[in-house]
Design a protein around this motif. Structure first.
Motif, PDB file in Angstrom:
ATOM      1  N   ALA A  44     -49.107 -11.787  40.296  1.00  0.00           N
ATOM      2  CA  ALA A  44     -47.694 -11.783  39.883  1.00  0.00           C
ATOM      3  C   ALA A  44     -47.524 -11.684  38.371  1.00  0.00           C
ATOM      4  CB  ALA A  44     -46.948 -12.989  40.445  1.00  0.00           C
ATOM      5  N   THR A  45     -48.457 -11.032  37.701  1.00  0.00           N
ATOM      6  CA  THR A  45     -48.383 -10.961  36.243  1.00  0.00           C
ATOM      7  C   THR A  45     -47.153 -10.203  35.756  1.00  0.00           C
ATOM      8  OG1 THR A  45     -49.872  -9.054  36.260  1.00  0.00           O
ATOM      9  CG2 THR A  45     -50.862 -11.223  35.895  1.00  0.00           C
ATOM     10  N   ARG A  46     -46.734  -9.174  36.480  1.00  0.00           N
ATOM     11  CA  ARG A  46     -45.543  -8.427  36.050  1.00  0.00           C
ATOM     12  C   ARG A  46     -44.282  -9.240  36.297  1.00  0.00           C
ATOM     13  NH1 ARG A  46     -48.120  -3.369  39.040  1.00  0.00           N
ATOM     14  NH2 ARG A  46     -48.175  -5.052  40.547  1.00  0.00           N
ATOM     15  N   ALA A  47     -44.253 -10.006  37.370  1.00  0.00           N
ATOM     16  CA  ALA A  47     -43.111 -10.885  37.626  1.00  0.00           C
ATOM     17  C   ALA A  47     -42.992 -11.925  36.512  1.00  0.00           C
ATOM     18  CB  ALA A  47     -43.252 -11.562  38.985  1.00  0.00           C
ATOM     19  N   VAL A  48     -44.125 -12.477  36.108  1.00  0.00           N
ATOM     20  CA  VAL A  48     -44.117 -13.475  35.035  1.00  0.00           C
ATOM     21  C   VAL A  48     -43.630 -12.854  33.727  1.00  0.00           C
ATOM     22  CG1 VAL A  48     -45.586 -14.970  33.610  1.00  0.00           C
ATOM     23  CG2 VAL A  48     -45.800 -15.005  36.112  1.00  0.00           C
ATOM     24  N   GLU A  49     -44.031 -11.623  33.446  1.00  0.00           N
ATOM     25  CA  GLU A  49     -43.536 -10.953  32.234  1.00  0.00           C
ATOM     26  C   GLU A  49     -42.011 -10.865  32.251  1.00  0.00           C
ATOM     27  OE1 GLU A  49     -45.414  -7.136  31.954  1.00  0.00           O
ATOM     28  OE2 GLU A  49     -47.388  -7.990  31.575  1.00  0.00           O
ATOM     29  N   HIS A  50     -41.444 -10.484  33.391  1.00  0.00           N
ATOM     30  CA  HIS A  50     -39.979 -10.410  33.498  1.00  0.00           C
ATOM     31  C   HIS A  50     -39.344 -11.779  33.375  1.00  0.00           C
ATOM     32  CE1 HIS A  50     -39.951  -6.279  35.718  1.00  0.00           C
ATOM     33  NE2 HIS A  50     -40.393  -6.199  34.480  1.00  0.00           N
ATOM     34  N   LEU A  51     -39.967 -12.756  33.993  1.00  0.00           N
ATOM     35  CA  LEU A  51     -39.429 -14.115  33.939  1.00  0.00           C
ATOM     36  C   LEU A  51     -39.417 -14.648  32.510  1.00  0.00           C
ATOM     37  CD1 LEU A  51     -38.283 -16.352  35.665  1.00  0.00           C
ATOM     38  CD2 LEU A  51     -40.595 -16.999  36.304  1.00  0.00           C
ATOM     39  N   ARG A  52     -40.426 -14.317  31.735  1.00  0.00           N
ATOM     40  CA  ARG A  52     -40.450 -14.742  30.324  1.00  0.00           C
ATOM     41  C   ARG A  52     -39.240 -14.171  29.561  1.00  0.00           C
ATOM     42  NH1 ARG A  52     -45.193 -17.109  28.630  1.00  0.00           N
ATOM     43  NH2 ARG A  52     -47.015 -16.783  29.971  1.00  0.00           N
ATOM     44  N   LEU A  53     -38.901 -12.906  29.825  1.00  0.00           N
ATOM     45  CA  LEU A  53     -37.760 -12.294  29.145  1.00  0.00           C
ATOM     46  C   LEU A  53     -36.444 -12.969  29.517  1.00  0.00           C
ATOM     47  CD1 LEU A  53     -38.700  -8.518  29.486  1.00  0.00           C
ATOM     48  CD2 LEU A  53     -38.706  -9.888  27.389  1.00  0.00           C
ATOM     49  N   VAL A  54     -36.270 -13.246  30.794  1.00  0.00           N
ATOM     50  CA  VAL A  54     -35.046 -13.901  31.260  1.00  0.00           C
ATOM     51  C   VAL A  54     -34.935 -15.296  30.643  1.00  0.00           C
ATOM     52  CG1 VAL A  54     -33.838 -14.812  33.282  1.00  0.00           C
ATOM     53  CG2 VAL A  54     -34.975 -12.580  33.411  1.00  0.00           C
ATOM     54  N   LEU A  55     -36.033 -16.036  30.649  1.00  0.00           N
ATOM     55  CA  LEU A  55     -36.000 -17.402  30.122  1.00  0.00           C
ATOM     56  C   LEU A  55     -35.780 -17.433  28.617  1.00  0.00           C
ATOM     57  CD1 LEU A  55     -38.721 -19.079  32.342  1.00  0.00           C
ATOM     58  CD2 LEU A  55     -36.243 -19.350  32.480  1.00  0.00           C
ATOM     59  N   ALA A  56     -36.251 -16.431  27.909  1.00  0.00           N
ATOM     60  CA  ALA A  56     -35.989 -16.373  26.470  1.00  0.00           C
ATOM     61  C   ALA A  56     -34.488 -16.336  26.199  1.00  0.00           C
ATOM     62  CB  ALA A  56     -36.675 -15.157  25.848  1.00  0.00           C
ATOM     63  N   GLU A  57     -33.757 -15.588  27.017  1.00  0.00           N
ATOM     64  CA  GLU A  57     -32.302 -15.511  26.861  1.00  0.00           C
ATOM     65  C   GLU A  57     -31.631 -16.850  27.188  1.00  0.00           C
ATOM     66  OE1 GLU A  57     -28.790 -13.729  25.742  1.00  0.00           O
ATOM     67  OE2 GLU A  57     -30.845 -13.012  25.475  1.00  0.00           O
ATOM     68  N   LEU A  58     -32.272 -17.642  28.041  1.00  0.00           N
ATOM     69  CA  LEU A  58     -31.742 -18.960  28.406  1.00  0.00           C
ATOM     70  C   LEU A  58     -32.236 -20.062  27.462  1.00  0.00           C
ATOM     71  CD1 LEU A  58     -32.110 -18.652  32.282  1.00  0.00           C
ATOM     72  CD2 LEU A  58     -29.988 -18.596  30.953  1.00  0.00           C
ATOM     73  N   PRO A  97     -38.396 -12.571  42.527  1.00  0.00           N
ATOM     74  CA  PRO A  97     -37.496 -12.507  43.671  1.00  0.00           C
ATOM     75  C   PRO A  97     -36.030 -12.615  43.239  1.00  0.00           C
ATOM     76  CG  PRO A  97     -39.274 -14.072  44.074  1.00  0.00           C
ATOM     77  CD  PRO A  97     -39.349 -13.682  42.629  1.00  0.00           C
ATOM     78  N   GLY A  98     -35.162 -11.933  43.989  1.00  0.00           N
ATOM     79  CA  GLY A  98     -33.726 -11.984  43.697  1.00  0.00           C
ATOM     80  C   GLY A  98     -33.166 -13.397  43.736  1.00  0.00           C
ATOM     81  N   ALA A  99     -33.670 -14.222  44.639  1.00  0.00           N
ATOM     82  CA  ALA A  99     -33.181 -15.602  44.746  1.00  0.00           C
ATOM     83  C   ALA A  99     -33.453 -16.388  43.464  1.00  0.00           C
ATOM     84  CB  ALA A  99     -33.817 -16.302  45.939  1.00  0.00           C
ATOM     85  N   LEU A 100     -34.604 -16.139  42.847  1.00  0.00           N
ATOM     86  CA  LEU A 100     -34.938 -16.831  41.599  1.00  0.00           C
ATOM     87  C   LEU A 100     -34.049 -16.347  40.462  1.00  0.00           C
ATOM     88  CD1 LEU A 100     -36.579 -18.741  39.875  1.00  0.00           C
ATOM     89  CD2 LEU A 100     -38.421 -17.036  39.809  1.00  0.00           C
ATOM     90  N   LYS A 101     -33.866 -15.047  40.351  1.00  0.00           N
ATOM     91  CA  LYS A 101     -32.998 -14.519  39.290  1.00  0.00           C
ATOM     92  C   LYS A 101     -31.576 -15.052  39.456  1.00  0.00           C
ATOM     93  CE  LYS A 101     -31.875 -11.708  35.846  1.00  0.00           C
ATOM     94  NZ  LYS A 101     -30.508 -12.038  35.507  1.00  0.00           N
ATOM     95  N   ASN A 102     -31.090 -15.075  40.681  1.00  0.00           N
ATOM     96  CA  ASN A 102     -29.757 -15.592  40.961  1.00  0.00           C
ATOM     97  C   ASN A 102     -29.642 -17.063  40.550  1.00  0.00           C
ATOM     98  OD1 ASN A 102     -27.079 -15.242  42.271  1.00  0.00           O
ATOM     99  ND2 ASN A 102     -27.899 -16.704  43.755  1.00  0.00           N
ATOM    100  N   ALA A 103     -30.651 -17.870  40.879  1.00  0.00           N
ATOM    101  CA  ALA A 103     -30.635 -19.294  40.527  1.00  0.00           C
ATOM    102  C   ALA A 103     -30.640 -19.484  39.013  1.00  0.00           C
ATOM    103  CB  ALA A 103     -31.829 -20.002  41.164  1.00  0.00           C
ATOM    104  N   LEU A 104     -31.400 -18.661  38.315  1.00  0.00           N
ATOM    105  CA  LEU A 104     -31.417 -18.743  36.854  1.00  0.00           C
ATOM    106  C   LEU A 104     -30.054 -18.400  36.271  1.00  0.00           C
ATOM    107  CD1 LEU A 104     -34.859 -17.042  36.245  1.00  0.00           C
ATOM    108  CD2 LEU A 104     -34.292 -19.421  35.704  1.00  0.00           C
ATOM    109  N   ASP A 105     -29.390 -17.415  36.855  1.00  0.00           N
ATOM    110  CA  ASP A 105     -28.113 -16.939  36.335  1.00  0.00           C
ATOM    111  C   ASP A 105     -26.944 -17.898  36.577  1.00  0.00           C
ATOM    112  OD1 ASP A 105     -29.342 -14.647  35.440  1.00  0.00           O
ATOM    113  OD2 ASP A 105     -28.663 -13.403  37.114  1.00  0.00           O
ATOM    114  N   PHE A 106     -27.078 -18.810  37.522  1.00  0.00           N
ATOM    115  CA  PHE A 106     -25.969 -19.691  37.884  1.00  0.00           C
ATOM    116  C   PHE A 106     -25.556 -20.648  36.766  1.00  0.00           C
ATOM    117  CE2 PHE A 106     -25.528 -18.783  42.394  1.00  0.00           C
ATOM    118  CZ  PHE A 106     -24.235 -19.223  42.646  1.00  0.00           C
ATOM    119  N   VAL A 107     -26.518 -21.132  35.986  1.00  0.00           N
ATOM    120  CA  VAL A 107     -26.211 -22.107  34.936  1.00  0.00           C
ATOM    121  C   VAL A 107     -26.820 -21.645  33.618  1.00  0.00           C
ATOM    122  CG1 VAL A 107     -25.985 -24.021  36.561  1.00  0.00           C
ATOM    123  CG2 VAL A 107     -28.203 -23.571  35.518  1.00  0.00           C
TER     124      VAL A 107
END
Length: 195
Positions: free
Chosen positions: A120-134, A91-101
């Motif tokens: 939600a396996t594809r969502a989790v795949e994307h979330l793993r990529l975002v979190l790796a950068e964090l 969800p956009g709200a989750l990506k936005n929250a991750l990006d704030f800090v």
């Protein structure tokens, strides 16, 4: 005590995420009594679209809502993300929250409980990529709740009741064990202890 935040990744009215997060918290209290688990509901923070003038990696937070969010995230050693899948992603709200800090996420562990038509396996795949950068270490174990098999839904517009199958309990227990273990293992890095 190791503190784990259970992040509800959707803010949509009628979402199923809060019920899923409460199930995670209930099982966590039973399976991991030496760790503290708390629900972090994005809907309670009311974050606007990212509105900070400086990049989050600078740590120069100027808005009250950002400071409140940063303080909340900084207080945890790890996370369990509860996320639906929206158009093959998070969800956009989750990506936005991750990006704030930024630094507040670093050197912590995370696991995933996804829910949707296909868990939600594809969502989790994307979330793993975002979190790796964090700089978040993600555990392999995950829970994939199916709207067809793990919820009792009487009408398409109703959230329905969460009725996870027995195999979901063992998957969640493995995920919780991994998140707590990895969160503890990463503590020296968060505390700046030399290797």
């Amino acid at each position: 005590m190791t503190k784990i935040g259970i992040i509800v990744g959707s803010t949509r009215p009628g979402r199923r995420g809060r019920a899923v997060a409460e199930w995670v918290a209930e099982i966590a209290a039973r399976e991991q009594p030496a760790a503290g688990f708390e629900i972090i509901d994005l809907a309670d923070f009311g974050l606007p679209l990212l509105d900070e003038p400086h990049p989050p990696a600078s740590g120069l937070y100027g808005k009250a809502h950002t400071i409140r969010w940063a303080e909340a995230i900084a207080g945890y050693d790890g996370f369990v993300f509860v996320t639906p899948e929206y158009n093959r992603s998070i969800p956009g709200a989750l990506k936005n929250a991750l990006d704030f800090v930024y630094a507040e996420w670093n050197d912590k562990a995370a696991g995933f409980v996804g829910y949707g038509l296909h868990g939600a396996t594809r969502a989790v795949e994307h979330l793993r990529l975002v979190l790796a950068e964090l700089k978040v270490a993600t555990v392999r174990s995950q829970v994939a709740l199916s709207l067809h098999h793990d919820f009792t839904i009487s009408a398409p517009t109703e959230p329905g009741d969460l009725t996870p199958g027995p195999h979901q309990l063992s998957a969640l227990t493995a995920l919780l064990n991994d998140v707590v273990a990895w969160s503890r293992a990463l503590a020296p890095i968060r505390e700046g202890v030399p290797a």
